[in-house]
Design an enzyme around this catalytic site. Structure first.
Site, PDB file in Angstrom:
ATOM      1  N   PHE A 155     -11.298  -5.285  -5.805  1.00  0.00           N
ATOM      2  CA  PHE A 155     -11.355  -6.078  -4.564  1.00  0.00           C
ATOM      3  C   PHE A 155     -10.870  -5.215  -3.401  1.00  0.00           C
ATOM      4  CE2 PHE A 155     -10.314  -8.936  -8.117  1.00  0.00           C
ATOM      5  CZ  PHE A 155     -11.405  -9.800  -8.103  1.00  0.00           C
ATOM      6  N   ASP A 192      -5.946  -6.796  -6.336  1.00  0.00           N
ATOM      7  CA  ASP A 192      -5.603  -7.529  -5.110  1.00  0.00           C
ATOM      8  C   ASP A 192      -6.743  -8.495  -4.762  1.00  0.00           C
ATOM      9  OD1 ASP A 192      -4.287  -8.314  -2.804  1.00  0.00           O
ATOM     10  OD2 ASP A 192      -5.100  -6.665  -1.615  1.00  0.00           O
ATOM     11  N   ARG A 207       0.836  -1.212   0.000  1.00  0.00           N
ATOM     12  CA  ARG A 207       0.000   0.000   0.000  1.00  0.00           C
ATOM     13  C   ARG A 207       0.863   1.250   0.000  1.00  0.00           C
ATOM     14  NH1 ARG A 207      -3.463  -3.369   3.342  1.00  0.00           N
ATOM     15  NH2 ARG A 207      -2.388  -2.786   5.265  1.00  0.00           N
ATOM     16  N   CYS A 256      -2.157 -13.833  -3.225  1.00  0.00           N
ATOM     17  CA  CYS A 256      -1.916 -14.285  -1.853  1.00  0.00           C
ATOM     18  C   CYS A 256      -2.039 -15.804  -1.742  1.00  0.00           C
ATOM     19  CB  CYS A 256      -2.877 -13.607  -0.884  1.00  0.00           C
ATOM     20  SG  CYS A 256      -4.618 -13.959  -1.206  1.00  0.00           S
ATOM     21  N   ASP A 271     -15.941  -3.443  -4.787  1.00  0.00           N
ATOM     22  CA  ASP A 271     -16.048  -4.659  -3.979  1.00  0.00           C
ATOM     23  C   ASP A 271     -17.493  -5.143  -4.042  1.00  0.00           C
ATOM     24  OD1 ASP A 271     -13.993  -5.888  -1.732  1.00  0.00           O
ATOM     25  OD2 ASP A 271     -16.083  -6.359  -1.290  1.00  0.00           O
TER      26      ASP A 271
END
Length: 396
Positions: free
Chosen positions: A228, A300, A212, A340, A250
């Site tokens: 996201f 992300d 970030r 991730c 989102d």
């Protein structure tokens, strides 16, 4: 009497390198009848003591090692020692980055397999994801109370992986007070509302802190699409970096409402932000069809691969979504993209981005690499601790 695990010949090699996992296929025999989560001693095929760990009869990872020191007992003092060592690193990071929220215990990487503890101010949020962690819950809570008198401890063990360990999903107060609706933390001068009881994971994605902060240098005067977005972390930094417009996307309206609240409490220009409830895959295709373009796209997504069986499908998903992102970027735009999924290694993710560029008919240069924040350390004996990877891509 402590039960004993004897390994198949040759299977002790990883333990001698201090790797903390013993798989079911590596066990030759078991002496005694250890129960779920019980502490056992581990020996090689010749009977030489190797380690002490937690037994999990339903998991492929049959033993998770607590200690390689034969003299070390797994008791309250053991957990106090581990917590104090972990806090030493976090103290350095907290002072450096102005943190009031961080990961205190990163499971195996901090010598506590199956235990994750995130700290938000004076609230400690625990995820106990292994049989051993569950069995040692009382000792862990006592250790936390010793290290942090009058602390508040909340459990978020509502993760499906517990089922593989033969455990039920649990949430609730373990000590102290129930968290309020939001606990406000600060990182790098940015305030963030964390929903401990109802948010994703333990309430927030602390692992993306460094990414970030790095995003700030790509957004000055730019139109940014934050996909996201969850509670708007990347969007806050984009506004902090003087982005001309940030579109946060989102599927959770609650997350978007929190993202707006986070924008307001930081005194950032809400008029330069949009909070859009939409499916990212569908929205990207709509933008492409309309010819709508952005200077920066931040991608992300949640974990696409929970198991090896899902990896092929995850690769397709990452390729598709990054291809779409490239197709709505202006020439000379920047794609900040992340995965991730721990099962996807860095080289594979880079290849997927390269393949996406071919399908998008765009030329891409990798100009920066990203990883998990420093409070999610990687132990030298446990490479599996590396899971978050990302790239800044210059898209021609």
């Amino acid at each position: 009497m402590t039960a004993s695990i004897y390994l198949v010949k040759g299977r002790e090699k990883s333990l001698r390198r201090r790797h903390p996992w013993i798989f079911s296929r590596g066990i030759q025999r078991i002496e005694g009848k250890p129960e779920l989560g019980e502490t056992v001693d581990v020996y090689d095929h010749k009977g030489e003591w190797l380690a002490r760990g937690a037994f999990s009869p339903q998991s492929q990872i049959r033993v998770r090692v607590w200690t390689f020191d034969k003299k070390e007992k797994v008791d309250v003092n053991f957990f106090i020692n581990r917590i104090q060592k972990a806090q030493g690193l976090r103290d350095i990071l907290a002072e450096r980055d102005g943190l009031t929220g961080y990961r205190l215990i990163a499971a195996e990487s901090d010598g506590l397999p199956g235990i994750t503890i995130d700290r938000y101010q004076d609230y400690f949020v625990c995820q106990l994801l292994s049989a051993g962690a569950e069995a040692q819950k009382d000792a862990l809570i006592e250790a936390l109370n010793t290290c942090y008198p009058d602390c508040n401890i909340y459990e978020r063990s509502d993760v499906a992986v517990r089922k593989k360990e033969g455990l039920k999903l649990r949430t609730g107060v373990l000590a102290g007070q129930e968290p309020p609706q939001f606990v406000v933390i600060e990182e790098n001068g940015v305030k963030i509302n964390v929903d401990i009881m109802g948010g994703h994971k333990t309430g927030f994605y602390l692992d993306q802190r460094d990414s970030r902060e790095a995003a700030v240098k790509y957004v000055n005067g730019k139109r940014v699409l934050n996909c996201f977005c969850y509670t708007g972390g990347f969007g806050l930094y984009a506004l902090k970096g003087n982005a001309s417009k940030v579109v946060n996307v989102d599927v959770s309206q609650h997350a978007l409402d929190t993202a707006r609240l986070n924008t307001e409490i930081n005194g950032l220009p809400v008029e330069n932000a949009e909070f859009l409830n939409a499916d990212v895959f569908k929205l990207l295709r709509e933008y492409r069809e309309r010819g709508e373009l952005f200077d920066v796209v931040i991608m992300d997504p949640p974990k696409f691969a929970e198991s090896k069986n899902q990896l092929v499908g995850a690769c397709r998903g990452y390729k598709d979504i990054n291809m779409l992102a490239m197709q709505i970027l202006k020439p000379g735009g920047t794609l900040l993209t992340y995965s991730c999924s721990g099962l996807m290694d860095n080289n594979l993710f880079q290849k997927i981005i390269a393949d996406a560029a071919l399908d998008a008919h765009r030329e891409v240069q990798f100009i920066e690499r990203f990883s998990q924040a420093a409070d999610h350390p990687l132990d030298s004996a446990y490479p599996e601790g590396f899971y978050l990877k990302g790239f800044a891509c210059y898209v021609k």
